[in-house]
Motif scaffolding. Structure first.
Motif, PDB file in Angstrom:
ATOM      1  N   ARG A 259       0.690  -1.313   0.222  1.00 46.78           N
ATOM      2  CA  ARG A 259       0.034  -0.045  -0.045  1.00 46.78           C
ATOM      3  C   ARG A 259       0.858   1.146   0.083  1.00 46.78           C
ATOM      4  O   ARG A 259       0.386   2.432  -0.651  1.00 46.78           O
TER       5      ARG A 259
ATOM      6  N   MET B 134      -8.057   0.304  -3.263  1.00 49.70           N
ATOM      7  CA  MET B 134      -9.003   0.519  -2.462  1.00 49.70           C
ATOM      8  C   MET B 134      -8.702   0.771  -1.142  1.00 49.70           C
ATOM      9  O   MET B 134      -8.968   1.946  -0.438  1.00 49.70           O
ATOM     10  N   GLU B 135      -7.781  -0.095  -0.639  1.00 51.90           N
ATOM     11  CA  GLU B 135      -7.455   0.018   0.581  1.00 51.90           C
ATOM     12  C   GLU B 135      -6.411   1.216   1.024  1.00 51.90           C
ATOM     13  O   GLU B 135      -6.555   1.849   2.019  1.00 51.90           O
TER      14      GLU B 135
ATOM     15  N   HIS C  52      -8.167   4.847   1.070  1.00 55.55           N
ATOM     16  CA  HIS C  52      -8.794   5.080   2.396  1.00 55.55           C
ATOM     17  C   HIS C  52      -7.904   6.052   3.295  1.00 55.55           C
ATOM     18  O   HIS C  52      -8.343   6.703   4.266  1.00 55.55           O
ATOM     19  N   HIS C  53      -6.487   6.162   2.798  1.00 55.70           N
ATOM     20  CA  HIS C  53      -5.474   6.866   3.653  1.00 55.70           C
ATOM     21  C   HIS C  53      -5.185   8.127   2.582  1.00 55.70           C
ATOM     22  O   HIS C  53      -4.082   8.710   3.033  1.00 55.70           O
TER      23      HIS C  53
ATOM     24  N   PRO D 167     -10.874  -0.968   5.475  1.00 56.78           N
ATOM     25  CA  PRO D 167     -11.599  -1.209   6.879  1.00 56.78           C
ATOM     26  C   PRO D 167     -12.547  -2.128   6.707  1.00 56.78           C
ATOM     27  O   PRO D 167     -13.238  -2.398   5.323  1.00 56.78           O
TER      28      PRO D 167
ATOM     29  N   PRO E  34     -16.562  -3.134   4.048  1.00 60.30           N
ATOM     30  CA  PRO E  34     -15.904  -2.484   2.972  1.00 60.30           C
ATOM     31  C   PRO E  34     -16.614  -1.425   2.250  1.00 60.30           C
ATOM     32  O   PRO E  34     -18.009  -1.503   2.205  1.00 60.30           O
TER      33      PRO E  34
ATOM     34  N   PRO F 260     -13.807   4.441  -0.732  1.00 58.46           N
ATOM     35  CA  PRO F 260     -12.868   5.575   0.071  1.00 58.46           C
ATOM     36  C   PRO F 260     -13.641   6.938  -0.146  1.00 58.46           C
ATOM     37  O   PRO F 260     -14.060   7.216  -1.121  1.00 58.46           O
ATOM     38  N   GLY F 261     -13.461   7.799   1.008  1.00 63.32           N
ATOM     39  CA  GLY F 261     -13.861   9.018   0.887  1.00 63.32           C
ATOM     40  C   GLY F 261     -13.606  10.188  -0.090  1.00 63.32           C
ATOM     41  O   GLY F 261     -14.254  10.800  -0.439  1.00 63.32           O
ATOM     42  N   CYS F 262     -12.399   9.689  -0.858  1.00 64.48           N
ATOM     43  CA  CYS F 262     -11.913  10.632  -1.688  1.00 64.48           C
ATOM     44  C   CYS F 262     -12.286  10.402  -3.313  1.00 64.48           C
ATOM     45  O   CYS F 262     -12.160  11.272  -4.041  1.00 64.48           O
TER      46      CYS F 262
ATOM     47  N   ASN G 155     -19.652   5.849  -0.160  1.00 58.81           N
ATOM     48  CA  ASN G 155     -18.879   6.822   0.671  1.00 58.81           C
ATOM     49  C   ASN G 155     -19.958   7.915   1.026  1.00 58.81           C
ATOM     50  O   ASN G 155     -20.961   8.011   0.802  1.00 58.81           O
TER      51      ASN G 155
END
Length: 320
Positions: A180, A206-207, A210-211, A238, A241, A244-246, A273
């Protein structure tokens, strides 16, 4: 500052990241030309729209010394068996022709647990045997993606190794986190980025997203295993599933001939999201040869068109 375009690869062996990025870009240019039907849709023109980058991580899988046949740790065999079982069962549900059905049923029978008392390598050898059987499927046989069941098993095991989250390097970092970080290093929070991820790369991206604090006007997944409910979906981070917010828009593409995608409709398995974005799945039909390659997907107008549109939209708004 203009938009960026990030490619994230999937399962497979070592590759040249620069050459791979160029190949993906060239395939995307073919698809854009099909979608537009006009104008300059060459790879150079796409380079002018956005700065392309390629997130490479295959070397992180190669770093571990293999403990069993095919480079598979015997501890991984149960999850790999579950992965193959889901691939086979869902493929059977699709109603294959009689010849394909015989191959799939033979492979399913080979997956039965070994008798007690067998040696430690028996489960690994059984996995290799199942993969060898599956390579008799017409699309896999003609394409030559894998030279044999041993190589296929080793590459499929990358999915379970990533999701196992237990392999650590000398500093204690797990292999999934290191992978990642390769993606996050290629992302720039200061400008919009269109992310195109293939196969296992769709899970990784995807994971990672999220960051990521920067905008992603379009997230494209190709041949994604995210919907696999026995092995993949329960282990995603997380939980549950979610998009992601972006991510502002998510397009998911699958080919019926792509055996690595048994459950393609991610809308059923990923929550929206805060922007209300959720995956939108579209089926494409290949020429009947091996479908699980990123370039096969990218050369389709229905895939490449939205990518070019998103990049052009970001340019028109000044990359903001």
């Amino acid at each position: 500052m203009g938009p960026a375009l990030l490619f994230v690869h999937g399962i497979g062996g070592a590759r040249d990241p620069r050459a791979e990025c160029a190949a993906w870009l060239a395939a995307l240019a073919v698809g854009v030309r099909k979608a537009d039907g006009q104008g300059d849709s060459s790879a150079a023109a796409l380079n002018g729209l956005a700065e392309p980058a390629f997130a490479y991580y295959a070397d992180l899988f190669a770093a571990r010394q293999p403990l069993g046949a095919a480079g598979i740790d015997p501890a991984d065999t149960e999850e790999l068996r579950n992965l193959l079982d889901e691939l086979i069962e869902v493929r059977l549900e699709l109603g294959p022709d009689p010849r394909e059905r015989r191959i799939l049923e033979h492979a399913r029978a080979e997956l039965r647990p070994p008798h007690p008392g067998r040696n430690a390598d028996e489960p690994v050898r059984r996995i290799v045997s199942v993969c060898t059987t599956l390579l008799a499927l017409p699309g896999l046989r003609r394409a030559g993606q894998w030279a044999g069941g041993r190589l296929m098993a080793g590459h499929l095991a990358q999915v379970t190794r990533y999701l196992g989250r237990s392999e650590r390097d000398a500093t204690g970092l797990t292999v999934d986190r290191r992978i990642r970080e390769r993606v996050l290093e290629r992302l720039d929070a200061a400008r919009p980025t269109v992310v195109v991820a293939h196969s296992l790369g769709s899970v990784v991206a995807m994971e990672a997203l999220h960051h990521h604090p920067g905008p992603v006007p379009l997230f494209v997944t190709l041949g994604s295993p995210i919907g696999m409910r026995a092995v993949v979906r329960p282990r995603l981070l997380p939980q549950p599933p979610a998009v992601p917010g972006c991510v502002e828009r998510w397009l998911n593409f699958w080919d019926r001939d792509d055996i690595v995608v048994p459950r393609p409709r991610l809308e059923d398995d990923v929550l929206p999201n805060g922007l209300g974005c959720r995956p939108v799945t579209e089926r494409i039909d290949s020429d009947g040869l091996w479908a699980h390659t990123a370039t096969k997907y990218l050369a389709r107008g229905s895939v490449a068109g939205p990518v070019a549109q998103a990049l052009r939209g970001a340019v028109e708004t000044g990359g903001a």
